[in-house]
Design a protein around this motif. Structure first.
Motif, PDB file in Angstrom:
ATOM      1  N   MET A   1     -47.357  63.731  87.529  1.00  0.00           N
ATOM      2  CA  MET A   1     -46.207  63.646  88.463  1.00  0.00           C
ATOM      3  C   MET A   1     -44.756  63.264  87.643  1.00  0.00           C
ATOM      4  O   MET A   1     -44.838  62.431  86.552  1.00  0.00           O
ATOM      5  N   GLN A   2     -43.673  63.906  87.908  1.00  0.00           N
ATOM      6  CA  GLN A   2     -42.554  63.585  87.053  1.00  0.00           C
ATOM      7  C   GLN A   2     -41.768  62.503  87.253  1.00  0.00           C
ATOM      8  O   GLN A   2     -42.066  61.850  88.575  1.00  0.00           O
ATOM      9  N   ILE A   3     -41.198  61.970  86.261  1.00  0.00           N
ATOM     10  CA  ILE A   3     -40.513  60.695  86.447  1.00  0.00           C
ATOM     11  C   ILE A   3     -39.267  60.785  87.648  1.00  0.00           C
ATOM     12  O   ILE A   3     -39.561  59.960  88.377  1.00  0.00           O
ATOM     13  N   SER A   4     -38.723  61.838  87.656  1.00  0.00           N
ATOM     14  CA  SER A   4     -37.797  62.107  88.720  1.00  0.00           C
ATOM     15  C   SER A   4     -38.239  62.252  90.060  1.00  0.00           C
ATOM     16  O   SER A   4     -37.429  61.536  91.101  1.00  0.00           O
ATOM     17  N   SER A   5     -39.446  62.456  90.526  1.00  0.00           N
ATOM     18  CA  SER A   5     -39.968  62.761  91.803  1.00  0.00           C
ATOM     19  C   SER A   5     -40.309  61.001  92.088  1.00  0.00           C
ATOM     20  O   SER A   5     -40.348  60.802  93.273  1.00  0.00           O
ATOM     21  N   LYS A   6     -40.996  60.276  90.970  1.00  0.00           N
ATOM     22  CA  LYS A   6     -41.117  58.917  91.470  1.00  0.00           C
ATOM     23  C   LYS A   6     -39.932  58.140  91.913  1.00  0.00           C
ATOM     24  O   LYS A   6     -39.889  57.487  92.645  1.00  0.00           O
ATOM     25  N   ALA A   7     -39.041  58.416  90.874  1.00  0.00           N
ATOM     26  CA  ALA A   7     -37.756  57.490  91.020  1.00  0.00           C
ATOM     27  C   ALA A   7     -37.167  58.210  92.314  1.00  0.00           C
ATOM     28  O   ALA A   7     -36.493  57.249  93.025  1.00  0.00           O
ATOM     29  N   LEU A  85     -28.716  59.822  79.599  1.00  0.00           N
ATOM     30  CA  LEU A  85     -30.017  60.198  79.674  1.00  0.00           C
ATOM     31  C   LEU A  85     -30.682  59.509  80.970  1.00  0.00           C
ATOM     32  O   LEU A  85     -31.466  60.323  81.634  1.00  0.00           O
ATOM     33  N   LEU A  86     -30.337  58.244  81.311  1.00  0.00           N
ATOM     34  CA  LEU A  86     -31.059  57.790  82.572  1.00  0.00           C
ATOM     35  C   LEU A  86     -30.743  58.431  83.630  1.00  0.00           C
ATOM     36  O   LEU A  86     -31.390  58.628  84.832  1.00  0.00           O
ATOM     37  N   LYS A  87     -29.282  58.539  83.809  1.00  0.00           N
ATOM     38  CA  LYS A  87     -28.721  59.414  85.374  1.00  0.00           C
ATOM     39  C   LYS A  87     -29.398  60.694  85.369  1.00  0.00           C
ATOM     40  O   LYS A  87     -29.748  61.145  86.177  1.00  0.00           O
ATOM     41  N   HIS A  88     -29.726  61.559  84.235  1.00  0.00           N
ATOM     42  CA  HIS A  88     -30.153  62.987  84.229  1.00  0.00           C
ATOM     43  C   HIS A  88     -31.709  63.022  84.648  1.00  0.00           C
ATOM     44  O   HIS A  88     -32.115  63.728  85.213  1.00  0.00           O
ATOM     45  N   LYS A  89     -32.280  61.907  84.071  1.00  0.00           N
ATOM     46  CA  LYS A  89     -33.869  61.724  84.418  1.00  0.00           C
ATOM     47  C   LYS A  89     -34.098  61.165  85.683  1.00  0.00           C
ATOM     48  O   LYS A  89     -35.067  61.571  86.414  1.00  0.00           O
ATOM     49  N   LEU A  90     -33.397  60.339  86.177  1.00  0.00           N
ATOM     50  CA  LEU A  90     -33.662  59.454  87.241  1.00  0.00           C
ATOM     51  C   LEU A  90     -33.175  60.189  88.805  1.00  0.00           C
ATOM     52  O   LEU A  90     -33.469  59.863  89.686  1.00  0.00           O
ATOM     53  N   ILE A  91     -31.898  60.676  88.347  1.00  0.00           N
ATOM     54  CA  ILE A  91     -31.211  61.581  89.438  1.00  0.00           C
ATOM     55  C   ILE A  91     -31.304  60.573  90.979  1.00  0.00           C
ATOM     56  O   ILE A  91     -31.820  61.210  91.894  1.00  0.00           O
ATOM     57  N   ARG A  92     -30.296  59.863  90.938  1.00  0.00           N
ATOM     58  CA  ARG A  92     -29.889  59.188  92.183  1.00  0.00           C
ATOM     59  C   ARG A  92     -28.617  59.722  92.672  1.00  0.00           C
ATOM     60  O   ARG A  92     -27.485  59.347  91.916  1.00  0.00           O
ATOM     61  N   GLU A  93     -28.423  60.060  93.925  1.00  0.00           N
ATOM     62  CA  GLU A  93     -27.367  60.578  94.316  1.00  0.00           C
ATOM     63  C   GLU A  93     -26.233  59.234  94.717  1.00  0.00           C
ATOM     64  O   GLU A  93     -26.729  58.213  95.131  1.00  0.00           O
ATOM     65  N   ARG A  94     -24.915  59.466  94.811  1.00  0.00           N
ATOM     66  CA  ARG A  94     -24.061  58.388  94.930  1.00  0.00           C
ATOM     67  C   ARG A  94     -24.011  58.180  96.361  1.00  0.00           C
ATOM     68  O   ARG A  94     -24.213  58.894  97.321  1.00  0.00           O
ATOM     69  N   PRO A  95     -23.674  56.951  96.727  1.00  0.00           N
ATOM     70  CA  PRO A  95     -23.612  56.532  98.205  1.00  0.00           C
ATOM     71  C   PRO A  95     -22.806  57.337  98.985  1.00  0.00           C
ATOM     72  O   PRO A  95     -23.024  57.755  99.993  1.00  0.00           O
ATOM     73  N   PHE A  96     -21.528  57.816  98.534  1.00  0.00           N
ATOM     74  CA  PHE A  96     -20.685  58.634  99.158  1.00  0.00           C
ATOM     75  C   PHE A  96     -21.204  60.218  99.618  1.00  0.00           C
ATOM     76  O   PHE A  96     -20.768  60.914 100.513  1.00  0.00           O
ATOM     77  N   ILE A  97     -22.311  60.279  98.551  1.00  0.00           N
ATOM     78  CA  ILE A  97     -22.848  61.560  98.888  1.00  0.00           C
ATOM     79  C   ILE A  97     -24.085  61.639  99.825  1.00  0.00           C
ATOM     80  O   ILE A  97     -23.844  62.669 100.732  1.00  0.00           O
ATOM     81  N   SER A  98     -24.709  60.387  99.839  1.00  0.00           N
ATOM     82  CA  SER A  98     -25.903  60.499 100.812  1.00  0.00           C
ATOM     83  C   SER A  98     -25.464  59.856 101.988  1.00  0.00           C
ATOM     84  O   SER A  98     -26.192  60.354 103.134  1.00  0.00           O
ATOM     85  N   PHE A  99     -24.385  59.043 102.178  1.00  0.00           N
ATOM     86  CA  PHE A  99     -23.936  58.739 103.437  1.00  0.00           C
ATOM     87  C   PHE A  99     -22.462  58.898 103.702  1.00  0.00           C
ATOM     88  O   PHE A  99     -21.628  58.357 103.203  1.00  0.00           O
ATOM     89  N   PRO A 100     -22.312  60.150 104.495  1.00  0.00           N
ATOM     90  CA  PRO A 100     -20.658  60.336 104.990  1.00  0.00           C
ATOM     91  C   PRO A 100     -19.787  59.130 105.372  1.00  0.00           C
ATOM     92  O   PRO A 100     -18.771  59.266 105.309  1.00  0.00           O
ATOM     93  N   SER A 101     -20.459  58.291 106.004  1.00  0.00           N
ATOM     94  CA  SER A 101     -19.703  57.046 106.357  1.00  0.00           C
ATOM     95  C   SER A 101     -19.254  56.381 105.184  1.00  0.00           C
ATOM     96  O   SER A 101     -18.256  55.438 105.488  1.00  0.00           O
ATOM     97  N   ILE A 102     -19.705  56.564 103.981  1.00  0.00           N
ATOM     98  CA  ILE A 102     -19.013  55.729 102.990  1.00  0.00           C
ATOM     99  C   ILE A 102     -17.973  56.518 102.318  1.00  0.00           C
ATOM    100  O   ILE A 102     -18.141  57.965 101.960  1.00  0.00           O
ATOM    101  N   ASN A 103     -16.701  55.924 102.179  1.00  0.00           N
ATOM    102  CA  ASN A 103     -15.611  56.795 101.505  1.00  0.00           C
ATOM    103  C   ASN A 103     -15.774  56.652 100.160  1.00  0.00           C
ATOM    104  O   ASN A 103     -15.911  55.611  99.361  1.00  0.00           O
ATOM    105  N   CYS A 104     -15.369  57.876  99.545  1.00  0.00           N
ATOM    106  CA  CYS A 104     -15.214  57.819  97.925  1.00  0.00           C
ATOM    107  C   CYS A 104     -13.671  57.333  97.842  1.00  0.00           C
ATOM    108  O   CYS A 104     -12.936  58.089  98.057  1.00  0.00           O
ATOM    109  N   GLY A 105     -13.668  56.227  97.142  1.00  0.00           N
ATOM    110  CA  GLY A 105     -12.446  55.965  96.803  1.00  0.00           C
ATOM    111  C   GLY A 105     -11.705  56.408  95.530  1.00  0.00           C
ATOM    112  O   GLY A 105     -10.235  56.109  95.549  1.00  0.00           O
ATOM    113  N   THR A 106     -12.143  57.152  94.648  1.00  0.00           N
ATOM    114  CA  THR A 106     -11.787  57.826  93.565  1.00  0.00           C
ATOM    115  C   THR A 106     -12.884  58.688  92.934  1.00  0.00           C
ATOM    116  O   THR A 106     -13.906  58.498  93.132  1.00  0.00           O
ATOM    117  N   PRO A 107     -12.401  59.712  92.491  1.00  0.00           N
ATOM    118  CA  PRO A 107     -13.314  60.688  91.860  1.00  0.00           C
ATOM    119  C   PRO A 107     -14.427  60.214  90.914  1.00  0.00           C
ATOM    120  O   PRO A 107     -14.044  59.482  89.973  1.00  0.00           O
TER     121      PRO A 107
END
Length: 190
Positions: A1-7, A85-107
């Motif tokens: 099983m890949q690291i990213s799918s477990k993560a 390296l960790l970001k590209h292996k573990l792949i967690r979306e940012r809160p404002f991407i996963s939850f539209p009710s969270i505002n992105c305050g800066t790019p």
């Protein structure tokens, strides 16, 4: 099983647990003064604050500053490689991407959120300063804490991203100083 799918399964569960807290903290962006403050802190935390500090350290500490500045620069580069390296292996979306009710305050600078690279760098440099120039570390501590807070306030990170970034960065800064500072100080004898 890949690291990213477990993560991915782990992060999906963690995202749901952290969502309500992130949403409450993110409401601070409704206050213009707070939004502006955290946007400025975030922008400075992109590296500008640390670049300026690294350039100034040799003048603040003529005996050891050049060696410390070089070590901070190299450690910062290793921090960058580590978090990317960790970001590209573990792949967690940012809160404002996963939850539209969270505002992105800066790019964001990149797509994924785990760990917080801003916090990782800030904690790394903070640890290095506490180990070498504690008085300067006390001066920079409010900025470091503001950088960490800005990541959640601006909807860019979950609290666990920030905690992980702080732990990884602190450890990297501490170990770098512990194992390599004396070698770098001999490069620039005072």
């Amino acid at each position: 099983m890949q690291i990213s799918s477990k993560a991915s399964r782990f992060f999906d569960s963690a995202d749901q647990r952290e969502y309500a807290f992130c949403q409450r903290i993110n409401r601070m962006v409704r206050f213009r003064a707070l939004l502006h403050y955290f946007q400025v802190v975030s922008r400075l935390g992109d590296g500008w604050f640390w670049y300026a500090l690294i350039l100034v350290i040799p003048f603040l500490e003529p005996e050891a500053g050049a060696g410390l500045a070089l070590l901070m620069t190299l450690t910062g580069l290793i921090c960058t490689l580590t978090y990317k390296l960790l970001k590209h292996k573990l792949i967690r979306e940012r809160p404002f991407i996963s939850f539209p009710s969270i505002n992105c305050g800066t790019p964001p600078l990149d797509r994924y959120s785990f760990p917080s690279g801003h916090t990782l760098h800030a904690a790394c440099f903070q640890a290095m300063l506490f180990a070498t120039i504690p008085t300067l570390a006390l001066v920079t501590l409010p900025f470091t804490l503001s950088v960490a807070a800005s990541r959640v306030v601006l909807g860019l990170h979950y609290p666990t991203d920030v905690v992980a970034g702080a732990l990884i960065g602190s450890l990297m800064g501490y170990l770098s100083t512990l194992y390599f500072l004396s070698d770098f100080l001999t490069l620039f004898p005072g």
